[in-house]
Design a protein around this motif. Structure first.
Motif, mmCIF file in Angstrom:
data_model
loop_
_atom_site.group_PDB
_atom_site.id
_atom_site.type_symbol
_atom_site.label_atom_id
_atom_site.label_comp_id
_atom_site.label_asym_id
_atom_site.label_seq_id
_atom_site.Cartn_x
_atom_site.Cartn_y
_atom_site.Cartn_z
ATOM 1 N N ALA A 16 30.849 25.642 4.834
ATOM 2 C CA ALA A 16 29.498 25.851 4.323
ATOM 3 C C ALA A 16 29.144 24.824 3.251
ATOM 4 O O ALA A 16 28.037 24.263 3.253
ATOM 5 N N VAL A 17 30.070 24.571 2.343
ATOM 6 C CA VAL A 17 29.788 23.626 1.262
ATOM 7 C C VAL A 17 29.736 22.190 1.783
ATOM 8 O O VAL A 17 28.873 21.395 1.390
ATOM 9 N N GLN A 18 30.638 21.858 2.686
ATOM 10 C CA GLN A 18 30.679 20.488 3.205
ATOM 11 C C GLN A 18 29.436 20.146 4.030
ATOM 12 O O GLN A 18 28.963 19.006 3.995
ATOM 13 N N ASN A 19 28.903 21.129 4.734
ATOM 14 C CA ASN A 19 27.834 20.827 5.695
ATOM 15 C C ASN A 19 26.455 21.356 5.323
ATOM 16 O O ASN A 19 25.458 20.858 5.865
ATOM 17 N N MET B 113 31.849 30.152 -13.605
ATOM 18 C CA MET B 113 30.983 30.119 -14.780
ATOM 19 C C MET B 113 31.718 29.834 -16.082
ATOM 20 O O MET B 113 31.089 29.508 -17.088
ATOM 21 N N MET B 114 33.060 29.940 -16.073
ATOM 22 C CA MET B 114 33.811 29.691 -17.300
ATOM 23 C C MET B 114 34.676 28.438 -17.225
ATOM 24 O O MET B 114 34.934 27.797 -18.240
ATOM 25 N N VAL B 115 35.137 28.059 -16.041
ATOM 26 C CA VAL B 115 36.127 26.992 -15.931
ATOM 27 C C VAL B 115 35.572 25.763 -15.212
ATOM 28 O O VAL B 115 35.530 24.663 -15.768
ATOM 29 N N GLN B 116 35.146 25.934 -13.957
ATOM 30 C CA GLN B 116 34.837 24.778 -13.120
ATOM 31 C C GLN B 116 33.382 24.331 -13.211
ATOM 32 O O GLN B 116 33.072 23.168 -12.973
ATOM 33 N N TYR B 117 32.481 25.282 -13.511
ATOM 34 C CA TYR B 117 31.042 25.010 -13.591
ATOM 35 C C TYR B 117 30.449 24.549 -12.258
ATOM 36 O O TYR B 117 29.372 23.947 -12.215
ATOM 37 N N ARG B 118 31.133 24.811 -11.181
ATOM 38 C CA ARG B 118 30.664 24.541 -9.813
ATOM 39 C C ARG B 118 31.696 25.152 -8.863
ATOM 40 O O ARG B 118 32.800 25.500 -9.277
ATOM 41 N N TRP B 119 31.343 25.291 -7.595
ATOM 42 C CA TRP B 119 32.362 25.614 -6.589
ATOM 43 C C TRP B 119 32.912 24.300 -6.064
ATOM 44 O O TRP B 119 32.160 23.401 -5.677
ATOM 45 N N GLN B 120 34.222 24.199 -6.041
ATOM 46 C CA GLN B 120 34.860 22.980 -5.560
ATOM 47 C C GLN B 120 36.094 23.346 -4.754
ATOM 48 O O GLN B 120 36.832 24.272 -5.106
ATOM 49 N N ALA B 121 36.304 22.633 -3.649
ATOM 50 C CA ALA B 121 37.481 22.890 -2.825
ATOM 51 C C ALA B 121 38.746 22.684 -3.649
ATOM 52 O O ALA B 121 38.805 21.833 -4.527
ATOM 53 N N GLY B 122 39.767 23.488 -3.340
ATOM 54 C CA GLY B 122 41.031 23.373 -4.060
ATOM 55 C C GLY B 122 41.138 24.324 -5.232
ATOM 56 O O GLY B 122 41.808 24.004 -6.227
ATOM 57 N N ILE B 123 40.504 25.481 -5.146
ATOM 58 C CA ILE B 123 40.616 26.486 -6.212
ATOM 59 C C ILE B 123 42.079 26.897 -6.354
ATOM 60 O O ILE B 123 42.758 27.152 -5.369
ATOM 61 N N PRO B 124 42.603 26.951 -7.588
ATOM 62 C CA PRO B 124 44.019 27.324 -7.789
ATOM 63 C C PRO B 124 44.350 28.678 -7.179
ATOM 64 O O PRO B 124 43.466 29.521 -6.975
ATOM 65 N N ALA B 125 45.633 28.882 -6.908
ATOM 66 C CA ALA B 125 46.093 30.109 -6.235
ATOM 67 C C ALA B 125 46.158 31.279 -7.215
ATOM 68 O O ALA B 125 47.196 31.930 -7.374
ATOM 69 N N GLU C 166 25.859 14.376 -1.637
ATOM 70 C CA GLU C 166 26.003 13.023 -2.154
ATOM 71 C C GLU C 166 27.353 12.791 -2.816
ATOM 72 O O GLU C 166 27.691 11.656 -3.165
ATOM 73 N N SER C 167 28.119 13.849 -2.997
ATOM 74 C CA SER C 167 29.422 13.733 -3.655
ATOM 75 C C SER C 167 30.508 13.412 -2.647
ATOM 76 O O SER C 167 30.429 13.799 -1.474
ATOM 77 N N ASP C 168 31.534 12.701 -3.101
ATOM 78 C CA ASP C 168 32.681 12.413 -2.245
ATOM 79 C C ASP C 168 33.578 13.634 -2.074
ATOM 80 O O ASP C 168 34.384 13.693 -1.144
ATOM 81 N N SER C 169 33.471 14.596 -2.985
ATOM 82 C CA SER C 169 34.275 15.815 -2.920
ATOM 83 C C SER C 169 33.477 16.933 -2.258
ATOM 84 O O SER C 169 32.239 16.888 -2.205
ATOM 85 N N VAL C 170 34.197 17.924 -1.760
ATOM 86 C CA VAL C 170 33.550 19.108 -1.196
ATOM 87 C C VAL C 170 33.259 20.058 -2.344
ATOM 88 O O VAL C 170 34.136 20.778 -2.819
ATOM 89 N N GLN C 171 32.022 20.048 -2.810
ATOM 90 C CA GLN C 171 31.654 20.840 -3.975
ATOM 91 C C GLN C 171 30.150 21.082 -3.989
ATOM 92 O O GLN C 171 29.388 20.385 -3.320
ATOM 93 N N THR C 172 29.745 22.076 -4.762
ATOM 94 C CA THR C 172 28.326 22.331 -4.964
ATOM 95 C C THR C 172 27.835 21.483 -6.137
ATOM 96 O O THR C 172 28.608 20.800 -6.805
#
Length: 390
Positions: free
Chosen positions: A196-199, A298-310, A205-211
């Motif tokens: 969903a995020v990638q497509n 909302m506290m750490v990443q400030y966006r959704w990005q692939a590779g969320i820690p386990a 416009e970002s090189d990473s898969v993120q919002t």
């Protein structure tokens, strides 16, 4: 052989019947043994490593590169030695509180939710898209924040709860084992979010898969300089821990949730809708995982990005260490949070391989969790004053 069996039975009886104080003493003893074994492991590993500044020379053996005392001191300092370090530790602790509570809620109902990670990932995405959408439509001030932040948390909980309800329904009405279904749904959730995020909903416009980055009003205000930890998130997690403890110990609903998962037939005989309560438990567990995802965005990443820690899988260890007690999750999450932030300091300051630091963390977790693991097995097998082993 009979003497060995009798001693084992007596040990399990004692372990099942231990008081809270005795269990704390057992955990502290286990921690001491883990630290001792870790010290030996670090010391020995130093003799097979290459370094320019060894700390010891043993004739006939060689140079040792790693000082265990310095390593543990650095780990403690990296976790609690400054306000910034404390902020990073509390940031990890807050997230682990939510995921640990997510797993504990299912455990208390006799269910094993391995799917917190997937619920977290989708909850994080739902929260990110919500605050991105609302952030454009509300004032950029405190009033706007009072709308956007709660909305992000609620949507994260709803998405995570809906994803948790799926294995709950499959368990209740198709007798599908929740361990298998939740593990598989982790992969499905990650794949859906990535696609969903990638497509479609990401920053194309970002090189990473993120919002796109969430607006300022959707970011939980940092409470300590140098870290993104927010006291509001921690207070919320602590309040939820207390609320869940009271739910399971002081309410009829909590009693029904516990009995439905542990003994469905007996619950049905007592007039409880066991199937509905299994779904409810997994939904509540998933909702907590979704909240963890919302707080992460909302506290750490400030966006959704692939590779969320386990964080969801760490929550399993936190819950087991806490013996699935919602209040016990609090110190367990703090221990894990301290080890995670302190390990980073060791890796950066001393040059000790990250793999070795991970082994030390694993030893501490293993030694502390194993008594609780055997206690749970013994209790299930009927040992202790409350049952009779076969």
């Amino acid at each position: 052989m009979s003497d060995w069996r009798e001693r084992a039975d007596a040990s399990l009886d004692w372990l099942v019947d231990t008081s809270a104080v005795q269990r704390i003493l057992v955990s502290l003893t286990s921690l001491a043994f883990a630290v001792l074994l870790g010290t030996v492991l670090v010391f020995v590993s130093g003799f097979v490593a290459d370094c320019t500044d060894p700390f010891i020379l043993l004739p006939g053996v060689g140079y040792g590169c790693y000082n265990p005392v310095e390593m543990y001191g650095t780990m403690f300092t990296g976790a609690f030695g400054s306000l910034t370090a404390l902020g990073r530790t509390l940031q990890e602790t807050t997230l682990l509180l939510f995921t640990g509570l997510s797993v504990a809620v299912a455990f208390r109902a006799g269910l094993f939710n391995i799917g917190t990670q997937g619920q977290l990932v989708l909850g994080a995405l739902g929260a990110a898209l919500t605050v991105l959408t609302l952030g454009e439509r509300v004032p950029g001030n405190v009033l706007g924040a009072l709308v956007v932040i709660p909305a992000g948390v609620v949507v994260g909980a709803l998405v995570g709860g809906a994803w948790g309800a799926i294995p709950g329904v499959m368990k209740a009405y198709a007798d599908a084992h929740e361990v298998i279904t939740t593990i598989m749904l982790n992969f499905v959730a990650t794949g859906i979010a990535f696609w969903a995020v990638q497509n479609h909903v990401g920053n194309l416009e970002s090189d990473s898969v993120q919002t796109h980055a969430i607006p300022e009003i959707a970011r939980l205000p940092a409470s300590i300089s140098g870290a993104r930890f927010s006291i509001y998130a921690l207070v919320g997690a602590l309040a939820i821990a207390v609320a869940i403890y009271l739910l399971y110990t002081r309410t009829v609903l909590g009693y029904e949730l516990r009995t439905s998962g542990i003994q469905e037939t007996a619950a049905e005989y007592g007039g409880v809708n066991a199937k509905r309560n299994v779904v409810t438990s997994m939904t509540l567990s998933g909702a907590l995982g979704g909240i963890a995802g919302a707080v992460y965005v909302m506290m750490v990443q400030y966006r959704w990005q692939a590779g969320i820690p386990a964080l969801g899988f760490d929550g399993v260890a936190v819950s087991i260490l806490a013996s699935n007690n919602p209040l016990g999750v609090i110190p367990a999450a703090l221990l894990f949070g301290g080890m995670k932030s302190g390990s980073v300091a060791v890796d950066l300051s001393l040059g000790v391989p990250n793999e070795l630091v991970e082994v030390l963390r694993g030893l501490i977790i293993l030694f502390i969790a194993m008594p609780e693991f055997f206690r749970a097995l013994g209790k299930r097998a009927g040992y202790g004053a409350g049952g009779e082993a076969e």
